[in-house]
Design an enzyme around this catalytic site. Structure first.
Site, PDB file in Angstrom:
ATOM      1  CB  SER A 184      -0.914   0.020   1.229  1.00  0.00           C
ATOM      2  OG  SER A 184      -1.835  -1.057   1.198  1.00  0.00           O
ATOM      3  CB  CYS A 223     -15.822  -5.920  18.265  1.00  0.00           C
ATOM      4  SG  CYS A 223     -15.759  -7.551  17.471  1.00  0.00           S
ATOM      5  CG  HIS A 256     -20.712  -7.535  16.460  1.00  0.00           C
ATOM      6  ND1 HIS A 256     -20.641  -7.766  15.116  1.00  0.00           N
ATOM      7  CD2 HIS A 256     -19.460  -7.791  16.960  1.00  0.00           C
ATOM      8  CE1 HIS A 256     -19.400  -8.138  14.799  1.00  0.00           C
ATOM      9  NE2 HIS A 256     -18.672  -8.161  15.903  1.00  0.00           N
TER      10      HIS A 256
END
Length: 381
Positions: A80, A176, A289
């Site tokens: 990148s 998370c 979620h």
């Protein structure tokens, strides 16, 4: 490229909208205001893994929260490097991540995977940087604070830019699903002490990265067109399907994602006695979620008290309209900061108001990753 000049930008923040009151507040915030986050006396910041879904969200959250910085480095892998991206009206060249990347860096936000964190985070610390790491590499290291700012800010009270020595430090961002769960469970735990928690998660594609999100979109088109779905990220069809979380299965029958919830909860709450069990499922949702949580308390906790506690908790919004059958959904919390909680009800299987069921939804990329990390960075200032 490091930027070191002042820049003006339009600042439009999008807080959660869940009630008529919040809509009024939101409407008043839509007026553009001139803000400056590029400040000569701010810290120098590096974003590691800037091309990934969480890396991109780091930039969005830094901008949304007007995080002060005097310079910012965009770091990624060699493939990148040399590409360009825009941030707050300026053009930046993505740089290859190397040890020298952390020279003169104050705060490094990492989201490039566990192996990169294990290799490069200690190097960043040796060069004086404070690392906020989004991987699982250091979460269970007893020397590393595992922090949700609304839950256990004291765990990092000894770490700040003002108290720095020659070396920096690492602060770990929890998983998370742990963040979203504990945002709702912790205020109740403080009041009545949770002794057992049963969690079932319904986890979005974003948890597996930008490529998984793209594959879900591709599969959806393919299935609707009657084609065989492309299965590169996951081994089975994701669109119009759900399956056990793709994390490796351990010898005890749990997968790694489920055990993260168990171990991280105990560390964050500083309570090895709390019993936690989890079942984690992938569902064809893009970026937020959902979790069904059953709580057993040491002390009595009635439904009305629980609702009041949750309504007053920081970072939470209650959506619990039984008459309209209106409760939290992943779609409604996507791109929002707050975690939504609803379906608040007494657990009829437990006597004496010692049990409660709740349902929570939270944006996995935002509060489940990038927002929580930037909140940690704010506490370093």
């Amino acid at each position: 490229m490091h930027a070191s000049a002042f820049v003006h930008r339009n600042y439009i923040h999008h807080p959660p909208i869940f009630s008529s009151c919040r809509r009024v507040c939101f409407a008043s915030r839509l007026r553009s205001t001139i803000r400056m986050s590029l400040k000569e006396d701010g810290p120098s910041v590096a974003v590691v893994g800037v091309t990934g879904a969480v890396g991109q969200e780091f930039l969005q959250v830094l901008s949304d929260r007007d995080f002060p910085y005097r310079s910012i480095s965009m770091l990624a892998s060699r493939r990148s490097a040399g590409h360009h991206l825009s941030f707050e009206g300026r053009e930046y060249e993505i740089e290859e991540l190397v040890p020298e990347s952390f020279d003169d860096v104050d705060i490094a936000l990492f989201s490039a995977g566990g192996s990169v964190s294990r290799d490069m985070a200690p190097i960043a610390v040796q060069r004086g940087a404070f690392v906020v790491d989004n991987s699982s590499a250091f979460r269970m290291d007893p020397r590393v604070p595992l922090v949700i700012p609304e839950v256990n800010p004291d765990a990092m009270a000894h770490i700040s830019l003002r108290k720095r020595g020659k070396e920096g430090a690492i602060i770990a961002n929890p998983n998370c699903s742990t963040i979203i769960c504990l945002m709702a469970a912790t205020p109740l735990h403080r009041h009545a002490k949770v002794v057992r928690m049963v969690v079932s998660t319904y986890q979005a594609a974003s948890g597996a990265g930008a490529a998984a999100m793209e594959e879900l979109k591709l599969q959806t088109r393919e299935v609707l067109d009657g084609k065989q779905p492309t299965c590169k990220i996951f081994k089975q069809q994701y669109a119009f399907n759900l399956f056990s979380h793709n994390a490796p299965i351990l010898s005890n029958g749990y997968n790694e994602e489920e055990m993260k919830l168990v171990k991280e909860t105990r560390k964050i709450w500083d309570d090895l006695s709390v019993k936690v069990t989890a079942t984690c499922i992938r569902v064809p949702v893009m970026r937020a979620h959902a979790e069904s949580i059953n709580l057993q308390f040491e002390k009595s906790m009635d439904e009305a008290t629980a609702r009041q506690i949750l309504e007053e908790a920081a970072g939470l919004v209650v959506i619990d309209d039984r008459s309209s059958n209106l409760f939290p959904t992943p779609l409604e919390v996507s791109n929002k900061d707050d975690v939504a909680v609803g379906r608040i009800r007494q657990d009829l299987s437990q006597e004496g108001n010692h049990g409660l069921d709740i349902f929570v939804c939270g944006d996995q990329i935002r509060k489940g990753a990038a927002l929580n990390a930037v909140q940690i960075a704010e506490k370093l200032l």
